[in-house]
Design a protein around this motif. Structure first.
Motif, PDB file in Angstrom:
ATOM      1  N   SER A  51      -6.496 -32.557  23.966  1.00 27.25           N
ATOM      2  CA  SER A  51      -7.697 -32.090  24.325  1.00 27.25           C
ATOM      3  C   SER A  51      -7.722 -30.573  24.183  1.00 27.25           C
ATOM      4  N   LYS A  52      -8.999 -29.998  23.991  1.00 32.76           N
ATOM      5  CA  LYS A  52      -9.188 -28.585  23.862  1.00 32.76           C
ATOM      6  C   LYS A  52      -8.681 -27.804  24.918  1.00 32.76           C
ATOM      7  N   GLN A  53      -9.184 -28.339  26.051  1.00 35.56           N
ATOM      8  CA  GLN A  53      -8.734 -28.197  27.747  1.00 35.56           C
ATOM      9  C   GLN A  53      -6.999 -27.987  27.626  1.00 35.56           C
ATOM     10  N   TYR A  54      -6.572 -28.670  27.123  1.00 31.01           N
ATOM     11  CA  TYR A  54      -5.107 -28.934  27.343  1.00 31.01           C
ATOM     12  C   TYR A  54      -4.366 -27.757  26.493  1.00 31.01           C
ATOM     13  N   ILE A  55      -5.017 -27.597  25.272  1.00 30.80           N
ATOM     14  CA  ILE A  55      -4.386 -26.574  24.183  1.00 30.80           C
ATOM     15  C   ILE A  55      -4.776 -25.372  24.796  1.00 30.80           C
ATOM     16  N   ASN A  56      -5.707 -25.001  25.183  1.00 36.15           N
ATOM     17  CA  ASN A  56      -5.912 -23.610  25.827  1.00 36.15           C
ATOM     18  C   ASN A  56      -5.195 -23.314  27.107  1.00 36.15           C
ATOM     19  N   SER A  57      -4.851 -24.305  27.973  1.00 38.69           N
ATOM     20  CA  SER A  57      -4.136 -24.043  29.110  1.00 38.69           C
ATOM     21  C   SER A  57      -2.736 -23.867  28.715  1.00 38.69           C
ATOM     22  N   LYS A  58      -2.093 -24.561  27.913  1.00 42.57           N
ATOM     23  CA  LYS A  58      -0.930 -24.554  27.333  1.00 42.57           C
ATOM     24  C   LYS A  58      -0.588 -23.249  26.683  1.00 42.57           C
ATOM     25  N   HIS A  59      -1.593 -22.939  25.762  1.00 41.31           N
ATOM     26  CA  HIS A  59      -1.325 -21.828  25.036  1.00 41.31           C
ATOM     27  C   HIS A  59      -1.191 -20.426  25.765  1.00 41.31           C
ATOM     28  N   ASN A  60      -1.949 -20.361  26.767  1.00 47.69           N
ATOM     29  CA  ASN A  60      -1.926 -19.318  27.696  1.00 47.69           C
ATOM     30  C   ASN A  60      -0.770 -19.375  28.460  1.00 47.69           C
ATOM     31  N   GLN A  61      -0.026 -20.290  29.086  1.00 49.92           N
ATOM     32  CA  GLN A  61       0.977 -20.479  29.421  1.00 49.92           C
ATOM     33  C   GLN A  61       2.354 -20.157  28.626  1.00 49.92           C
ATOM     34  N   ILE A  62       2.289 -20.531  27.198  1.00 51.94           N
ATOM     35  CA  ILE A  62       3.448 -20.184  26.424  1.00 51.94           C
ATOM     36  C   ILE A  62       3.268 -18.868  26.124  1.00 51.94           C
ATOM     37  N   GLU A  63       1.943 -18.202  25.906  1.00 54.97           N
ATOM     38  CA  GLU A  63       1.719 -16.780  25.558  1.00 54.97           C
ATOM     39  C   GLU A  63       2.615 -15.790  26.636  1.00 54.97           C
ATOM     40  N   ALA A  64       2.342 -16.144  27.757  1.00 54.15           N
ATOM     41  CA  ALA A  64       2.847 -15.585  28.773  1.00 54.15           C
ATOM     42  C   ALA A  64       4.384 -15.433  28.763  1.00 54.15           C
ATOM     43  N   PHE A  65       4.933 -16.660  28.505  1.00 59.85           N
ATOM     44  CA  PHE A  65       6.367 -16.840  28.461  1.00 59.85           C
ATOM     45  C   PHE A  65       6.747 -16.111  27.180  1.00 59.85           C
ATOM     46  N   TYR A  66       6.233 -16.006  26.179  1.00 61.49           N
ATOM     47  CA  TYR A  66       6.582 -15.437  24.841  1.00 61.49           C
ATOM     48  C   TYR A  66       6.642 -13.943  25.068  1.00 61.49           C
ATOM     49  N   ASN A  67       5.584 -13.504  25.760  1.00 60.74           N
ATOM     50  CA  ASN A  67       5.556 -12.089  26.065  1.00 60.74           C
ATOM     51  C   ASN A  67       6.402 -11.503  27.044  1.00 60.74           C
ATOM     52  N   LYS A  68       7.173 -12.477  28.042  1.00 60.77           N
ATOM     53  CA  LYS A  68       8.087 -12.320  29.015  1.00 60.77           C
ATOM     54  C   LYS A  68       9.316 -12.198  28.061  1.00 60.77           C
ATOM     55  N   ILE A  69       9.613 -12.858  27.145  1.00 56.34           N
ATOM     56  CA  ILE A  69      11.062 -12.776  26.345  1.00 56.34           C
ATOM     57  C   ILE A  69      10.866 -11.813  25.310  1.00 56.34           C
ATOM     58  N   TRP A  70       9.869 -11.579  24.674  1.00 53.04           N
ATOM     59  CA  TRP A  70       9.565 -10.539  23.815  1.00 53.04           C
ATOM     60  C   TRP A  70       8.623  -9.682  24.375  1.00 53.04           C
ATOM     61  N   PRO A  71       8.686  -8.680  25.195  1.00 53.36           N
ATOM     62  CA  PRO A  71       7.659  -7.992  25.961  1.00 53.36           C
ATOM     63  C   PRO A  71       7.326  -6.782  25.032  1.00 53.36           C
ATOM     64  N   LYS A  72       8.095  -6.628  23.813  1.00 52.27           N
ATOM     65  CA  LYS A  72       7.355  -5.388  23.224  1.00 52.27           C
ATOM     66  C   LYS A  72       6.767  -6.103  21.694  1.00 52.27           C
ATOM     67  N   ASN A  73       6.848  -7.576  21.715  1.00 48.66           N
ATOM     68  CA  ASN A  73       6.732  -8.209  20.456  1.00 48.66           C
ATOM     69  C   ASN A  73       7.683  -8.037  19.136  1.00 48.66           C
ATOM     70  N   ASP A  74       8.813  -7.724  19.687  1.00 49.85           N
ATOM     71  CA  ASP A  74       9.873  -7.451  18.864  1.00 49.85           C
ATOM     72  C   ASP A  74      10.483  -8.580  18.052  1.00 49.85           C
ATOM     73  N   LEU A  75      10.069  -9.756  17.977  1.00 53.61           N
ATOM     74  CA  LEU A  75      10.464 -10.945  17.475  1.00 53.61           C
ATOM     75  C   LEU A  75      10.701 -10.605  15.980  1.00 53.61           C
ATOM     76  N   SER A  76      11.989 -10.830  15.639  1.00 53.40           N
ATOM     77  CA  SER A  76      12.138 -10.758  14.062  1.00 53.40           C
ATOM     78  C   SER A  76      12.571 -12.339  13.596  1.00 53.40           C
ATOM     79  N   GLY A  77      11.260 -13.056  13.553  1.00 46.54           N
ATOM     80  CA  GLY A  77      11.496 -14.468  12.808  1.00 46.54           C
ATOM     81  C   GLY A  77      10.087 -15.269  13.466  1.00 46.54           C
ATOM     82  N   GLY A  78      10.094 -16.218  13.622  1.00 43.51           N
ATOM     83  CA  GLY A  78       9.220 -17.283  14.008  1.00 43.51           C
ATOM     84  C   GLY A  78       9.327 -17.955  15.198  1.00 43.51           C
ATOM     85  N   PHE A  79       8.074 -18.445  15.951  1.00 47.92           N
ATOM     86  CA  PHE A  79       8.426 -18.935  17.257  1.00 47.92           C
ATOM     87  C   PHE A  79       7.109 -19.801  17.052  1.00 47.92           C
TER      88      PHE A  79
END
Length: 397
Positions: A51-79
């Motif tokens: 559902s859209k609600q599920y997608i939005n909820s998980k998107h925000n959780q994953i984005e927070a995780f991503y920003n914690k692992i790559w705080p400067k958005n210095d990923l050289s690749g794909g996630f």
């Protein structure tokens, strides 16, 4: 053939590649190769779009995780993280070639390192499913010069063969002159020098790249095709993996995404860079998602064989880590299981995680050396009851 709506850019590719149940590889190969026919069956995938609600909820959780692992958005690749084939979050960054400033996008193939083993295993398993190969068949019956009569296909798939790592014996000048090495060269050296096994076959687990280099030769012998062509015609093309290919040193070294050390220094090619099966597949997170989706189809592999894939085979020592047929797994005493494979070759570090009970795929690829991609498995508790410790040391390959 029934399909439920998955995702607007994944599903059409699967449908387009699976239109005709009678289509075979013979349609694309020379008449002399008719005996290599491997049927491409339609994929029936029954996964409901979240559902859209599920997608939005998980998107925000994953984005927070991503920003914690790559705080400067210095990923050289794909996630990428997806549920039921629907992408919940993805990000791409860095350069495929730093000298030309070629940026990495969703369509940029990156070196999968040992995640390549998952795809090699898939083709071997399809050959087994088609009765063209036996899981317990001795390798010597396929490759007569192979000098270890007790070793079987299964022992190569689950790393219980005891074979020595080709990277070690190839590095000694009395065995090899450090010229470009091939899979056949590895087999020839095994046949000539009959190196001692590290342990008696099937006695214990011993992760070894030689196992999958030999499986690539098995694929070639059984299909009567080069490994690169076999992977393309049996796995990549049927699943719509348009940005996935097996590296050819002579043809591709000036075109592929390059590899970098953690300090951004170029990691050059070496004499082991033309060996395939254990590594050397280039792909994208979106293409790996297509492969992950296929594993949920009963038409991709016989469910009885799939059950053998996703089980552990090495219980000599207590612990939660194990290895199936081309896939690693965490299995906890509470009953939960998490399946994954990591990779590390030169500066490329990769991770593919598949949460089977929750139909979730977690994928992180990097062409710049970093342990960060290995941390993607720590997202698992956001999708199910996985006892992952957030402060636990990161896994390497």
């Amino acid at each position: 053939m029934r399909f439920l709506r998955l995702t607007p850019y994944i599903l059409p590719l699967l449908l387009a590649s699976c239109k005709n149940e009678d289509k075979t590889l013979a349609d694309n190969i020379k008449p002399a190769e008719k005996d290599t026919v491997l049927h491409i069956t339609p994929l029936e995938i029954k996964l409901k779009s979240p559902s859209k609600q599920y997608i939005n909820s998980k998107h925000n959780q994953i984005e927070a995780f991503y920003n914690k692992i790559w705080p400067k958005n210095d990923l050289s690749g794909g996630f990428l993280v997806a549920k039921n084939g629907k992408i919940l979050y993805e990000n791409y960054g860095g350069y495929a070639n730093r000298s030309t400033k070629e940026e990495i996008t969703k369509d940029t193939p990156l070196h999968l390192a040992s995640v390549s083993k998952v795809l090699t295993a898939a083709l071997v398993l399809k050959l087994i499913d088609l009765n063209k190969l036996g899981l317990d068949q001795r390798i010597q019956t396929i490759l007569p010069e192979f000098p270890y009569p007790e070793i079987t296909v299964k022992m190569l798939l689950n790393h219980r063969s005891g074979l020595p790592n080709y990277a070690y014996f190839a590095d000694h000048k009395e065995y090899w002159d450090r010229s470009m090495m091939t899979n056949q060269d590895v087999l020839n050296l095994l046949a000539k020098f009959k190196f001692d096994l590290y342990f008696k076959p099937d006695k214990k687990f011993g992760y070894c790249n030689t196992n999958y280099a030999m499986l690539a030769l098995v694929i070639e012998k059984v299909t009567k095709m080069n490994y690169r062509d076999a992977m393309k015609k049996v796995i990549f093309e049927p699943l719509g993996m348009k940005n996935t290919f097996v590296f050819d040193y002579e043809k591709d070294r000036d075109k592929v995404s390059l590899s970098y050390k953690g300090n951004n220094v170029l990691y050059g090619f070496d004499f082991l860079d033309n060996i395939y099966g254990d590594k050397n597949i280039y792909s994208t997170p979106r293409d790996l998602l297509k492969f992950d989706l296929a594993t949920y189809s009963p038409n991709f592999l016989n469910p009885k064989l799939v059950k053998q894939v996703f089980q552990g085979y090495s219980y000599e020592h207590k612990g939660e880590k194990n290895y199936g047929l081309g896939i690693r797994l965490h299995e906890w005493v509470t009953g939960e299981k998490l399946f994954y494979h990591n990779g590390w070759w030169h500066g490329n570090t990769t991770s593919y995680v598949t949460l089977k009970n929750d139909t979730v795929a977690l994928i992180a690829l990097s062409n710049k050396f970093s342990y960060k991609p290995y941390r993607i498995w720590k997202l698992a508790p956001k999708f199910g009851k996985y006892p992952v410790e957030p402060d636990k040391a990161d896994d390497a390959e």
